[in-house]
Design an enzyme around this catalytic site. Structure first.
Site, short mmCIF file in Angstrom:
data_model
loop_
_atom_site.label_atom_id
_atom_site.label_comp_id
_atom_site.label_asym_id
_atom_site.label_seq_id
_atom_site.Cartn_x
_atom_site.Cartn_y
_atom_site.Cartn_z
CG HIS A 95 44.92 40.38 39.92
ND1 HIS A 95 43.80 40.60 40.69
CD2 HIS A 95 45.71 41.48 40.09
CE1 HIS A 95 43.91 41.78 41.29
NE2 HIS A 95 45.06 42.32 40.94
NE ARG B 119 39.04 41.33 47.85
CZ ARG B 119 38.12 41.18 46.90
NH1 ARG B 119 37.53 39.99 46.74
NH2 ARG B 119 37.79 42.18 46.12
#
Length: 400
Positions: free
Chosen positions: A95, A279
């Site tokens: 993140h 990702r």
């Protein structure tokens, strides 16, 4: 107090039974991966009448959030509470920081990409630090090992790919060597072929069968990941990361920049209000390896376990090193009807209360509200202190 109906996410990795059972609802054969109790504009919980919690807050930010929190967080609820139920491994992800998220969200918005477009990488302008509290045994990968320990894990596997990674770490046992090893696995220009990944998996299985592994748990995790994502280089990246197993009530904090993957289990997640997920692999969703490499921290660090602190006779709290959220768990054992004096519940400001077990009664602003396992309520800042009685337990998300 306002009843909340969660926003459900039916991601493929979710359990088909854990969240329906928790919410007291009938399973429908679909995976129920997450139940969101918050005010994220793309997936808000709903209040009676069907409006989103975000809209209810926007109609009265000072009353719902309190003037100080409304001013500090731009009139938005700063935290998002979730129930997560992973039957299969989630993606290998990271993140962003608040600054990087704001910059990148603005760039994608200026390019005309809609916030809910599959072309989007950044769904909002916020960071996404998060904390997970296990409700069942919960397994994960989180953060990089030291280069020397990772090299020891790779040593002896005897494949071309693991030999190359081992050499990078031995010749440069620093964060730079670890970044080079991770880049070798996820960068579009260096990403190994599925056959190379399969060879590593077979080597890990053989080592485990021979009881010769320096980390039997990570070899089991590699085998598990390969079952769900055969040929994915993220399977090999697991060898560079710390394996984690949380028991019920144990917690882990995941700051911005920390590479992680949740593998299996049910838990509570509390995080900043954001859906920004970058990702690197282990998913059929969009992969953005270069963005991951920009944001990831490869500095070796153990998983950040958070010890609960006792607040009073009935409540414990999990404190994360951020200004966006904290989480408390209250356990009540009252019997025989209404007590003379309901138990005081620490905390103030806007709160989301989620029943975990049993049934209880909440009291705020002179009004009572029934709460049972699986139900949630939003407690506005204007309602003031919260008290409770009953037999059961609940979680309370709030702002520090």
């Amino acid at each position: 107090m306002v009843d909340l109906d969660s926003h459900l996410q039916h991601y493929a990795w979710g359990s088909k039974v854990a969240i329906p059972e928790f919410l007291g609802r009938e399973a429908d054969g679909r995976p129920w991966a997450e139940a969101w109790f918050g005010a994220h504009p793309l997936s808000p919980a709903t209040v009676p009448g069907g409006a989103g919690l975000d809209a209810a807050i926007a109609a009265d930010p000072d009353g719902m959030l309190g003037p100080d929190i409304a001013r500090a967080f731009g009139g938005q609820l700063p935290f998002l509470l979730k129930v997560i139920a992973a039957e299969q491994p989630l993606s290998l992800q990271v993140h962003p920081t608040r600054e990087h998220a704001a910059e990148s969200f603005a760039a994608e918005s200026a390019a005309g990409i809609a916030p809910d477009s599959p072309r989007r990488t950044y769904r909002d302008a916020n960071h996404k630090p998060e904390m997970l509290i296990a409700l069942t045994p919960f397994t994960a990968l989180c953060g990089f090992r030291t280069p020397r320990r990772a090299a020891a894990i790779l040593d002896g596997l005897g494949t071309d790919l693991t030999d190359r990674l081992h050499r990078l770490l031995v010749e440069n046992p620093t964060a730079h060597g670890m970044r080079a090893a991770f880049r070798t696995l996820v960068s579009a220009s260096l990403r190994p072929a599925p056959e190379a990944v399969d060879a590593v998996v077979e080597a890990c299985r053989a080592r485990s069968a021979a009881e010769a592994s320096p980390s039997p748990r990570i070899d089991r995790f590699v085998s598990l990941l390969a079952q769900h994502h055969p040929g994915d280089p993220g399977v090999v990246a697991a060898l560079l990361l710390n394996p984690v197993t949380l028991q019920r009530g144990e917690a882990m904090f995941v700051p911005a920049g920390t590479l992680h993957a949740y593998l299996h289990g049910t838990g509570l997640e509390i995080m900043a209000t954001s859906d920004n997920v970058l990702r690197a692999g282990l998913t059929a969703k969009k992969i953005d390896a270069e963005e991951v490499l920009q944001c990831v921290s490869v500095t070796a660090a153990p998983p950040l376990r958070v010890a609960a602190e006792r607040q009073n006779l009935t409540s414990i709290a999990y404190y994360a090193p951020v200004d966006d959220f904290e989480l408390a768990i209250t356990e009540l054992t009252d019997t025989g009807g209404t007590p003379v004096e309901p138990h005081p519940i620490p905390g103030s400001g806007p709160r989301i209360v989620l029943g975990l077990e049993g049934s209880m009664t909440l009291v705020a602003a002179g009004r009572t509200h029934a709460l049972r396992a699986g139900q949630a309520v939003f407690v506005p800042a204007a309602d003031g202190p919260l008290r409770a009685w009953g037999s059961g337990s609940f979680a309370q998300a709030s702002v520090p």
